[in-house]
Design an enzyme around this catalytic site. Structure first.
Site, PDB file in Angstrom:
ATOM      1  N   LYS A 163       0.719  -1.291   0.042  1.00 28.43           N
ATOM      2  CA  LYS A 163       0.004   0.081  -0.040  1.00 28.43           C
ATOM      3  C   LYS A 163       0.907   1.169  -0.066  1.00 28.43           C
ATOM      4  O   LYS A 163       0.594   2.189  -0.699  1.00 28.43           O
ATOM      5  CB  LYS A 163      -0.884  -0.170   1.261  1.00 28.43           C
ATOM      6  CG  LYS A 163      -1.566   1.228   1.781  1.00 28.43           C
ATOM      7  CD  LYS A 163      -2.649   1.569   0.574  1.00 28.43           C
ATOM      8  CE  LYS A 163      -3.186   2.981   0.778  1.00 28.43           C
ATOM      9  NZ  LYS A 163      -4.422   3.286   0.039  1.00 28.43           N
TER      10      LYS A 163
ATOM     11  N   CYS B 249      -3.872  10.198   2.055  1.00 29.85           N
ATOM     12  CA  CYS B 249      -2.989   9.023   1.655  1.00 29.85           C
ATOM     13  C   CYS B 249      -1.722   9.362   0.986  1.00 29.85           C
ATOM     14  O   CYS B 249      -0.648   9.150   1.764  1.00 29.85           O
ATOM     15  CB  CYS B 249      -3.934   8.034   0.952  1.00 29.85           C
ATOM     16  SG  CYS B 249      -5.162   7.141   1.403  1.00 29.85           S
TER      17      CYS B 249
END
Ligand SMILES: NC(=O)c1ccc[n+]([C@@H]2O[C@H](COP(=O)([O-])OP(=O)(O)OC[C@H]3O[C@@H](n4cnc5c(N)ncnc54)[C@H](O)[C@@H]3O)[C@@H](O)[C@H]2O)c1
Length: 402
Positions: A207, A261
């Site tokens: 990720k 993010c």
């Protein structure tokens, strides 16, 4: 694994709880914010996401979805709490895992032998091992009496419900038993994507490297925009032409990089390995500097006393998420330069955001100078009206004829 508790009901947790319910599970969503739980119990979604209101209504109508402030017992717990970054005393930024640790404490108090705990939050490598230790210490169970997996969430706001079903999922676990249980759970909801099993640390890194790849590539585009400004050429046309090459794919420059993010996750790698990751840190600095450079470029174009309106505060088009907003950094930078500045963010209901007036688009069009910071559809639809005013376009929307 029939009773699932989703811990954290924000942008990720709520759509996840709804999707699991519609996939046939009995779900209890837990959040420490009473206002979030009350809003959800009244049938309203506290976050804006296409299709979420309808999906929430259907999930509640099934009778299998409830909300609470207290983490209840369950067969499986899915942790989707926030993971912001913090600056350490040596100035290096790293992950702030306090929310994960506190969620682990709450889950540990309910943990029974055989339970599965899935961490979906984005975390630095090694966090699952720490989670196991927190759960064991808090529950009194041995680490082999429960199961921990990491299934990082990789959906994009604006398409969350669709991508929860369609995206491939990384299922990372230290043990085969945990991976097996987690696959059983996700197989019922990730109906259009493949489950890709790996170890927990690779999953944690996967990720992070996805988002860091984008941050580094955007930094390159933002750096090109600085050079293009000096050369007096259109950076969007430059990149469009360069991307005609079969092996070139430069991303788009913008007002900066924001959100929970891409603007945050690269620090999770750099914070652990600062000496090994100078490129990652440089990209972060380039992207963080971009709003200040836009402020300089705008100021150079302003007539004395001109009032500026910044169009778009969200960190990307057509969402309401203002976290790490580079547009707000731009507003602050303009104000610090003595420029009177307001904002126009149609996805924020408040009349002021972070001390800046938030005006409707029609009112914004009467300002002396417009900065198009986010390519919301509403702005695209009024492209001609915006372009008719003195402006600076961070998005390429005004030069894009598509
Ligand atoms: N938002 C995105 O687009 C996105 C995409 C992919 C991954 N992620 C990752 O998913 C995670 C969650 O992100 P988000 O945007 O949904 O965050 P968010 O801030 O919108 O939601 C987190 C929720 O968790 C709640 N919470 C915190 N501690 C809790 C506890 N101990 N018990 C119960 N609830 C608790 C908070 O009150 C909040 O409502 C983060 O790690 C993020 O990096 C986010």
């Amino acid at each position: 694994m029939e009773h699932i508790c989703v811990v954290g009901l924000g942008y990720i947790g709520l759509p996840t709880a709804v999707t699991l319910t519609l996939g046939g599970f009995s779900v209890c969503g837990a959040d420490i914010q009473p206002a979030v739980v009350e809003t959800l119990r009244a049938g309203r979604a506290p976050v804006a996401e296409p299709g979420l209101d309808e999906a929430l209504a259907a999930a509640l109508a099934s009778g299998r979805l409830t909300f609470t402030c207290e983490t209840p017992e369950a067969d499986a717990f899915i942790i989707t709490v926030q993971t912001p970054h913090l600056t350490q005393s040596d100035g290096v930024r790293c992950a702030d895992l306090r929310f994960v640790e506190s969620a682990a404490r709450d889950v540990a108090a309910r943990l029974k032998p055989g339970n599965l705990v899935v961490l979906e939050s984005t975390v630095p490598p090694g966090t699952c091992r720490r989670l196991e230790a927190w759960l064991a210490a808090g529950s009194g169970l041995a680490e082999d009496e429960f199961h921990v997996a990491h299934c990082p969430e990789r959906v994009i706001p604006g398409r969350i419900l669709r991508e929860l079903a369609e995206n491939d999922r990384i299922v990372g676990a230290r043990t085969e038993a945990a991976a097996h249980l987690a696959c059983g759970l996700y197989r019922r909801v990730a109906t259009g994507g493949r489950l890709r099993v790996t170890d927990d640390i690779t999953a944690e890194m996967c990720k992070l490297v996805e988002n860091t790849f984008r941050d580094v590539n955007i930094a390159y585009a933002n750096e090109l925009s600085r050079v293009a400004e000096r050369l007096g050429i259109d950076v969007f046309r430059l990149i469009e032409l360069a991307n005609c090459h079969p092996r070139v794919n430069i991303l788009s420059p913008g007002v900066g990089v924001g959100g929970h993010c891409i603007a945050v996750d690269p620090w999770f790698i750099h914070g652990l390995f600062p000496d090994d990751t100078p490129l990652i840190a440089a990209a972060r600095h380039v992207n963080d500097q971009k709003p200040l450079l836009v402020a300089d470029a705008v100021q150079r174009r302003l007539a004395p006393g001109a009032r500026v309106c910044v169009l778009g505060l969200a960190y990307k088009p057509d969402i309401d998420d203002l976290r790490e907003s580079p547009s707000l950094a731009l507003c602050r930078a303009l104000r610090a330069r003595g420029v009177p500045v307001a904002a126009c963010e149609p996805y924020a209901a408040a009349a002021a955001v972070d001390d800046f007036d938030n005006v409707p688009l029609d009112a914004a069009l009467s300002y002396d100078f417009l900065v198009l910071a986010v390519g919301h559809t509403l702005f695209k639809e009024r492209r001609a009206d915006i372009a008719a005013r003195p402006h600076y376009d961070c998005t390429g929307v005004l030069s894009d004829n598509s």
